[in-house]
Motif scaffolding. Structure first.
Motif, PDB file in Angstrom:
ATOM      1  N   ARG A 267     -14.644  24.111  14.083  1.00  0.00           N
ATOM      2  CA  ARG A 267     -14.424  24.968  15.266  1.00  0.00           C
ATOM      3  C   ARG A 267     -15.744  25.273  15.975  1.00  0.00           C
ATOM      4  NH1 ARG A 267     -10.641  27.482  11.802  1.00  0.00           N
ATOM      5  NH2 ARG A 267     -12.159  29.099  11.235  1.00  0.00           N
ATOM      6  N   ALA A 268     -16.756  25.590  15.188  1.00  0.00           N
ATOM      7  CA  ALA A 268     -18.057  25.907  15.788  1.00  0.00           C
ATOM      8  C   ALA A 268     -18.677  24.678  16.441  1.00  0.00           C
ATOM      9  CB  ALA A 268     -18.988  26.478  14.726  1.00  0.00           C
TER      10      ALA A 268
ATOM     11  N   ALA B 181     -31.146  20.262  13.549  1.00  0.00           N
ATOM     12  CA  ALA B 181     -30.732  20.688  14.889  1.00  0.00           C
ATOM     13  C   ALA B 181     -29.281  21.165  14.876  1.00  0.00           C
ATOM     14  CB  ALA B 181     -30.918  19.547  15.881  1.00  0.00           C
ATOM     15  N   ILE B 182     -28.407  20.411  14.225  1.00  0.00           N
ATOM     16  CA  ILE B 182     -27.001  20.825  14.140  1.00  0.00           C
ATOM     17  C   ILE B 182     -26.884  22.121  13.340  1.00  0.00           C
ATOM     18  CG2 ILE B 182     -24.709  20.187  13.312  1.00  0.00           C
ATOM     19  CD1 ILE B 182     -25.550  17.233  13.698  1.00  0.00           C
ATOM     20  N   GLY B 183     -27.617  22.189  12.227  1.00  0.00           N
ATOM     21  CA  GLY B 183     -27.592  23.393  11.416  1.00  0.00           C
ATOM     22  C   GLY B 183     -28.046  24.620  12.180  1.00  0.00           C
ATOM     23  N   ARG B 184     -29.068  24.456  12.998  1.00  0.00           N
ATOM     24  CA  ARG B 184     -29.570  25.586  13.786  1.00  0.00           C
ATOM     25  C   ARG B 184     -28.518  26.038  14.796  1.00  0.00           C
ATOM     26  NH1 ARG B 184     -31.673  30.243  14.239  1.00  0.00           N
ATOM     27  NH2 ARG B 184     -33.010  30.611  16.051  1.00  0.00           N
TER      28      ARG B 184
ATOM     29  N   ARG C 127     -26.782  29.847  14.858  1.00  0.00           N
ATOM     30  CA  ARG C 127     -26.754  30.766  16.002  1.00  0.00           C
ATOM     31  C   ARG C 127     -25.374  31.389  16.179  1.00  0.00           C
ATOM     32  NH1 ARG C 127     -29.889  26.354  19.595  1.00  0.00           N
ATOM     33  NH2 ARG C 127     -32.046  27.016  19.198  1.00  0.00           N
ATOM     34  N   ARG C 128     -24.330  30.675  15.771  1.00  0.00           N
ATOM     35  CA  ARG C 128     -22.959  31.159  15.953  1.00  0.00           C
ATOM     36  C   ARG C 128     -22.439  31.906  14.728  1.00  0.00           C
ATOM     37  NH1 ARG C 128     -18.773  30.068  19.540  1.00  0.00           N
ATOM     38  NH2 ARG C 128     -20.232  28.803  20.731  1.00  0.00           N
ATOM     39  N   ILE C 129     -22.926  31.516  13.539  1.00  0.00           N
ATOM     40  CA  ILE C 129     -22.433  32.098  12.282  1.00  0.00           C
ATOM     41  C   ILE C 129     -23.587  32.841  11.615  1.00  0.00           C
ATOM     42  CG2 ILE C 129     -21.400  31.587  10.040  1.00  0.00           C
ATOM     43  CD1 ILE C 129     -20.339  28.962  11.309  1.00  0.00           C
TER      44      ILE C 129
ATOM     45  N   PRO D  71     -24.126  27.462   4.800  1.00  0.00           N
ATOM     46  CA  PRO D  71     -23.167  28.451   4.309  1.00  0.00           C
ATOM     47  C   PRO D  71     -22.314  29.045   5.424  1.00  0.00           C
ATOM     48  CG  PRO D  71     -25.312  29.471   4.544  1.00  0.00           C
ATOM     49  CD  PRO D  71     -25.481  28.035   4.951  1.00  0.00           C
ATOM     50  N   VAL D  72     -21.387  28.273   5.928  1.00  0.00           N
ATOM     51  CA  VAL D  72     -20.680  28.636   7.159  1.00  0.00           C
ATOM     52  C   VAL D  72     -19.520  29.609   6.958  1.00  0.00           C
ATOM     53  CG1 VAL D  72     -21.286  26.448   8.263  1.00  0.00           C
ATOM     54  CG2 VAL D  72     -19.151  26.625   6.963  1.00  0.00           C
TER      55      VAL D  72
END
Length: 484
Positions: A293-294, A463-466, A470-472, A434-435
């Protein structure tokens, strides 16, 4: 200003660089927390005298450009440091003192780090949880009845408790990603050969590489840059077998920017499906769904990819046969006399005893099979910038979940973490993020996902992890859970 332990490693580095904090102040703060607050049994040895002497040296240095200048860390208990305990988490080596320092420890020293002690590891690093007869069990902070994961469980539990800002680990089958996900942290296993001091090159099977665990993607990138050991943007004596196509010389820069739109595939199946009854818990599926979703909200393309199978190649029945042969090949290099094997715990003894029956031909065939699997995985994953899986198939495991029988213990680990070890076999980079938290939020158990990248493209994973970070708000969750 926030308390020292609440600051991320990168924020601490900035304050140290600006001389608003001293390395001695920072070391003293974390040494005090270790002494008072290690309820999870994360740190198995502390040398305050060595740490403070090192901190004073760092403070007095004119050159403050070290990548981790003044930042405290702890060696994993499998890493040798001259004059320090060298137990390898085993009664067999109880009381041993190292007479040499491993290159990976020297690299972190050269980068300006301040070593405080040693983090817990299971015997010889063979387990995906952290428990030994010598040091006891390392538990999930705040949950004394649950394992913290392993084999870098002490490193993860220390960071989660605010005893260290970040920590180095090693990963031969998931040993960074498993405890990072279990403890609600970020953990990066680099590409085989990316860490010159300990990157899998020169090992039987090439499975084990050093890597980093931290609260944030940026902190993990910072420590990974230090482990790589770049000087003026150049990696000295690099052993990377496949150079990244896009690399500006800093993983931290990629993590800070957190930019890009990518093609990401969800992987179906696990390499153990033919031999084990793999069942993905709803909580693990929820973690993947949360990540998807993110990722979709950021505009990434989401697809699906099947894990290739090389069963039958060279007469090898499948993944389980090849992986266990390589694992036993590594175990065969442990220099323990046969008459001392009674000192080993069931898992290590089973692995080492069964390595006696591994032939040179069998080991060579397993290595060739692994190379074929690598070729097929690279081809299948090539259209995708990253591949998504659960980090663990099950929630954090109870302390009594792993049987006191070597083979049964190994099988239980497969059921818990079926998605991680093949990444070591094929040498790709992977990051645990850890989403998700199990219900009831926000006090539920951490559940993570794994992102697997192309060879040498750790920057894409960061980059994807960052973006997900930012969202989680997983970094704030860890800080909130820390005791003052």
């Amino acid at each position: 200003m926030s308390a020292i332990h609440e600051l991320g490693a990168l924020d601490l580095w900035r304050l140290l660089h600006a001389r608003q904090l001293s390395a001695v102040e920072v070391a003293e703060h974390f040494l005090d927390r270790i002494d008072r607050l290690d309820d999870a049994n994360a740190i198995v040895h502390v040398d305050a005298e060595l740490a403070l002497a090192r901190a004073r040296t760092v403070d007095d240095a004119d050159d403050r450009t070290g990548l981790i200048h003044g930042l405290p860390f702890a060696d994993k208990d499998l890493t040798r440091r001259a004059g320090q305990p060298a137990s390898l988490g085993s009664r067999w080596q109880a009381g041993a003192i190292a007479d040499v320092t491993d290159p990976v420890a020297s690299v972190l020293d050269a980068a300006g780090g301040v070593v405080l002690g040693r983090t817990a590891a299971p015997e010889l690093g063979f387990a995906g949880y952290t428990r030994s007869a010598l040091h006891g069990a390392t538990t999930l902070p705040g949950h004394p009845g649950l394992h913290a994961g392993g084999s870098s469980g002490g490193a993860a539990a220390a960071v989660a408790q605010g005893l260290l800002p970040f920590a180095p680990g090693s990963d031969g089958g998931g040993s960074i990603r498993i405890p990072a996900a279990t403890c609600g942290l970020v953990g990066l296993k680099p590409t085989r050969g990316r860490i010159p001091a300990n990157g899998g090159v020169g090992q039987v099977g090439g499975l084990v590489t050093a890597g980093a665990i931290g609260r944030s993607v940026m902190d993990v990138a910072l420590l990974t840059d230090a482990l790589i050991g770049r000087v003026n943007g150049v990696t000295p004596h690099a052993l990377t077998l496949r150079s990244p196509e896009r690399d500006d010389g800093s993983l931290l820069a990629a993590a800070v920017r957190g930019e890009g739109r990518f093609r990401i595939a969800v992987m179906t199946g696990t390499p153990w499906d033919a031999t084990h009854d793999i069942r993905i818990a709803p909580e693990a599926d929820d973690a993947v769904a949360t990540a998807i979703r993110a990722l979709e909200a950021f505009g990434h393309e989401i697809g699906e990819v099947a894990l290739p199978d090389a069963s039958g190649f060279l007469g090898v029945s499948g993944y389980a046969e090849a992986f266990t042969a390589l694992w036993r090949g590594g175990a065969a290099t442990v220099p323990i006399a046969r008459e001392d094997r009674h000192l080993l715990e069931p898992l290590a003894r089973w692995i080492i005893d069964t390595s006696d029956h591994l032939t040179a031909g069998g080991l060579a065939t397993a290595q060739l099979w692994a190379t074929e699997l690598e070729r097929r995985v690279l081809a299948a994953f090539a259209p995708w910038d990253a591949v998504l899986t659960p980090a663990t198939a099950l929630t954090p495991r109870p302390l009594d979940w792993y049987p006191q029988d070597g083979e049964a213990d190994f099988d239980a680990q497969v059921l818990h973490t079926p998605h991680t070890s093949f990444v070591n076999m094929v040498g790709l980079p992977a990051i645990a993020l850890p989403v998700h938290r199990t219900a009831p939020a926000p006090d539920g158990l951490p559940m993570g996902v794994q992102l697997i990248g192309r060879p040498g493209e750790e920057a894409t994973l960061l980059a994807i992890g960052r973006q997900l970070e930012r969202r989680i708000p997983w970094t704030q969750r860890v800080v909130t859970a820390m005791r003052p």
